[in-house]
Design an enzyme around this catalytic site. Structure first.
Site, PDB file in Angstrom:
ATOM      1  N   ARG A  61       0.813  -1.211   0.000  1.00  0.00           N
ATOM      2  CA  ARG A  61       0.000   0.000   0.000  1.00  0.00           C
ATOM      3  C   ARG A  61       0.855   1.273   0.000  1.00  0.00           C
ATOM      4  O   ARG A  61       0.588   2.199  -0.758  1.00  0.00           O
ATOM      5  CB  ARG A  61      -0.887  -0.006   1.265  1.00  0.00           C
ATOM      6  CG  ARG A  61      -1.802   1.193   1.399  1.00  0.00           C
ATOM      7  CD  ARG A  61      -2.464   1.219   2.794  1.00  0.00           C
ATOM      8  NE  ARG A  61      -2.950  -0.095   3.178  1.00  0.00           N
ATOM      9  CZ  ARG A  61      -4.131  -0.590   2.838  1.00  0.00           C
ATOM     10  NH1 ARG A  61      -4.948   0.123   2.118  1.00  0.00           N
ATOM     11  NH2 ARG A  61      -4.485  -1.797   3.238  1.00  0.00           N
TER      12      ARG A  61
ATOM     13  N   TYR B  50      -4.878  -1.755  -3.872  1.00  0.00           N
ATOM     14  CA  TYR B  50      -6.100  -2.543  -3.675  1.00  0.00           C
ATOM     15  C   TYR B  50      -7.289  -1.867  -4.362  1.00  0.00           C
ATOM     16  O   TYR B  50      -8.417  -1.912  -3.877  1.00  0.00           O
ATOM     17  CB  TYR B  50      -6.343  -2.792  -2.168  1.00  0.00           C
ATOM     18  CG  TYR B  50      -5.115  -3.387  -1.514  1.00  0.00           C
ATOM     19  CD1 TYR B  50      -4.739  -4.703  -1.790  1.00  0.00           C
ATOM     20  CD2 TYR B  50      -4.296  -2.632  -0.676  1.00  0.00           C
ATOM     21  CE1 TYR B  50      -3.584  -5.243  -1.243  1.00  0.00           C
ATOM     22  CE2 TYR B  50      -3.135  -3.170  -0.127  1.00  0.00           C
ATOM     23  CZ  TYR B  50      -2.792  -4.472  -0.412  1.00  0.00           C
ATOM     24  OH  TYR B  50      -1.643  -5.008   0.125  1.00  0.00           O
TER      25      TYR B  50
ATOM     26  N   CYS C  99     -26.876  -1.716  -7.448  1.00  0.00           N
ATOM     27  CA  CYS C  99     -28.076  -1.784  -6.646  1.00  0.00           C
ATOM     28  C   CYS C  99     -27.823  -2.361  -5.259  1.00  0.00           C
ATOM     29  O   CYS C  99     -28.257  -3.455  -4.951  1.00  0.00           O
ATOM     30  CB  CYS C  99     -29.114  -2.622  -7.399  1.00  0.00           C
ATOM     31  SG  CYS C  99     -30.740  -2.416  -6.719  1.00  0.00           S
TER      32      CYS C  99
HETATM   33  C1  LIG Z   1      -0.522  -7.972   1.561  1.00  0.00           C
HETATM   34  C2  LIG Z   1       0.822  -8.333   2.010  1.00  0.00           C
HETATM   35  C3  LIG Z   1       1.836  -7.365   2.123  1.00  0.00           C
HETATM   36  C4  LIG Z   1       1.611  -5.901   1.852  1.00  0.00           C
HETATM   37  O1  LIG Z   1       0.741  -5.323   2.747  1.00  0.00           O
HETATM   38  P1  LIG Z   1       0.500  -3.731   2.686  1.00  0.00           P
HETATM   39  O2  LIG Z   1      -0.441  -3.484   3.793  1.00  0.00           O
HETATM   40  O3  LIG Z   1      -0.082  -3.433   1.366  1.00  0.00           O
HETATM   41  O4  LIG Z   1       1.815  -3.094   2.882  1.00  0.00           O
HETATM   42  C5  LIG Z   1       3.097  -7.768   2.499  1.00  0.00           C
HETATM   43  N1  LIG Z   1       3.352  -9.070   2.770  1.00  0.00           N
HETATM   44  C6  LIG Z   1       2.405 -10.026   2.679  1.00  0.00           C
HETATM   45  C7  LIG Z   1       2.749 -11.424   2.962  1.00  0.00           C
HETATM   46  C8  LIG Z   1       1.119  -9.687   2.314  1.00  0.00           C
HETATM   47  O5  LIG Z   1       0.180 -10.644   2.232  1.00  0.00           O
END
Ligand SMILES: *Cc1c(COP(=O)(O)O)cnc(C)c1O
Length: 411
Positions: A275, A370, A341
């Site tokens: 993220r 996401y 809807c």
């Molecule tokens: C989703 C995920 C991340 C990244 O998470 P963020 O919150 O987007 O930083 C890192 N490592 C693993 C194993 C994940 O499943």
């Protein structure tokens, strides 16, 4: 935030900071709803994050945005890539990643995923598979795998913006803490034990840092108990300010707290932000199609919906919304919703927005992570196009789907 800002970019990019004239032109040229991804910002976010952790290994968690253009930009910026499914591995390779540098985090992996990963590792012994169940070890052994393994720990502490992402205390993720030493022994016997891993939550901002660091402390402790590791991976989870008045994560302070929490380890620290790298590099442009004054709210109908961006409906997430056609009109309390809807199909409820009129373009911010990855074709809506901005140029990196894309797999 002082010396982390050195890296060439501010710690946060608000929706108001985007060039509104450019956004209006993009909406005219490519139609709406439209995803816009600024690849320069993606690279800058990665470099700023990596600068805060100078001696750590920073991988990008591909699932936040797995588009080829994003993966290529990050590979060019020097990132390695963490994948959580076989398709992500393939897309990382397609973008130019060396399979030897990939890390595959297997969560309840389907057989096909394991077949794919084991096959990949036969030519790429540098690939690391992260397991969260001894059952996965059995299934890898059955396939003749004896390569690099990291053990995902369940630290018993989850953090983040929503209970659905607080993975650190969810039994689904990782080996229960007290079983880790025994599992490590087994991995040493049958495979190549290279690391410990944990990913405790997502959307962690300053207030959540102490909890997040308690989970990291437990990982550091276990690393010292197990010993002899190449790396200790504390996952991702670093948050961005979705609300206009929220401060960004102070990366310097975060890095200091993470270091302190991990403690002395004779292994490389690895992080896997998703993220943080892409969220504020992306937004959605959507056109107003309906204005409906009602006794309780002014309902502003737009052409984006929960099929375009599901986070508000799924997590109750706040996303900033701005009228980029007329940001200076006086604000009115607006409920902005899409054509799907269900009452969950709203982006704002009674939020002040510069009075929207029919045909105005609204921007929905922080949609880079996401966002497209969770988009669907619900209501038979073809998914939007995506335009990438890079070094002053713009290009379509994903064409708009047609109805034929929706129906072509039907028999
Ligand atoms: C989703 C995920 C991340 C990244 O998470 P963020 O919150 O987007 O930083 C890192 N490592 C693993 C194993 C994940 O499943």
């Amino acid at each position: 935030m002082s010396n982390v800002e050195i890296a060439d970019s501010p710690a946060v990019r608000r929706l108001a900071d985007w060039d509104h004239a450019q956004l209006r032109e993009l909406a005219e040229e490519y139609g709406t709803p439209l995803y816009v991804t600024d690849l320069d910002r993606v690279g800058a976010n990665y470099r700023r994050f990596a600068a805060a952790f100078p001696d750590a290994h920073v991988m990008y968690a591909a699932k936040a945005h797995t588009g080829q253009s994003v993966l290529r930009a990050l590979l060019a910026a020097g990132a390695d890539i963490e994948c959580a499914a076989w398709g992500e591995l393939q897309r990382a390779i397609d973008a130019g990643a060396d399979p030897n540098t990939l890390q595959y985090t297997a969560v309840n992996p389907p057989a096909h995923d394991l077949d794919y990963a084991v096959d990949l590792a036969s030519d790429a012994p540098g690939l690391t598979i992260t397991i969260g169940a001894t059952d996965t070890l059995d299934r890898l052994a059955e396939r003749g795998y004896d390569g690099r393994i990291a053990i995902r720990i369940n630290p018993g502490i989850g953090t983040g913006h929503h209970e659905k992402v607080a993975t650190g205390n969810d039994a689904k993720f990782g080996i229960p803490y007290e079983q880790v030493p025994e599992v490590a022994d087994r991995v040493r016997d049958e495979f190549d034990l290279v690391g410990l891993h944990s990913h405790a939550g997502s959307g962690v901002l300053t207030d959540d840092l102490p909890d997040h660091c308690r989970a990291i402390e437990r990982v550091g402790e276990m690393a010292r108990r197990v010993g002899g590791l190449e790396f200790v991976d504390i996952g991702g989870g670093f948050g961005v300010p979705y609300r206009e008045d929220e401060p960004p994560l102070d990366l310097e302070q975060t890095a200091r707290m993470v270091r302190d929490a991990v403690g002395d380890i004779d292994a490389q620290l690895t992080l896997e932000p998703g993220r943080y790298i892409v969220a504020d590099a992306g937004l959605i442009l959507t056109r107003v199609n309906t204005i409906k004054p009602t006794p309780t709210a002014t309902v502003v109908g737009v052409d984006a919906s929960l099929a375009t961006l599901i986070r508000p409906a799924m997590f109750g997430s706040y996303h900033p919304v701005r009228n980029v056609t007329a940001p200076d009109r006086e604000p009115i309390p607006a409920t902005v919703g899409g054509p799907v809807c269900t009452s969950a199909d709203v982006f704002t409820t009674d939020r002040p927005i510069a009075r929207p009129e029919r045909r105005d373009i609204l921007a929905i911010g922080n949609a880079g992570s996401y966002g497209y990855e969770l988009a669907s074709q619900f209501h038979s809506q073809p998914r939007p196009a995506e335009v990438a901005l890079e070094s002053g140029d713009e290009r379509v990196v994903r064409r708009r789907e047609t109805l034929d894309d929706v129906t072509r797999v039907e028999q």
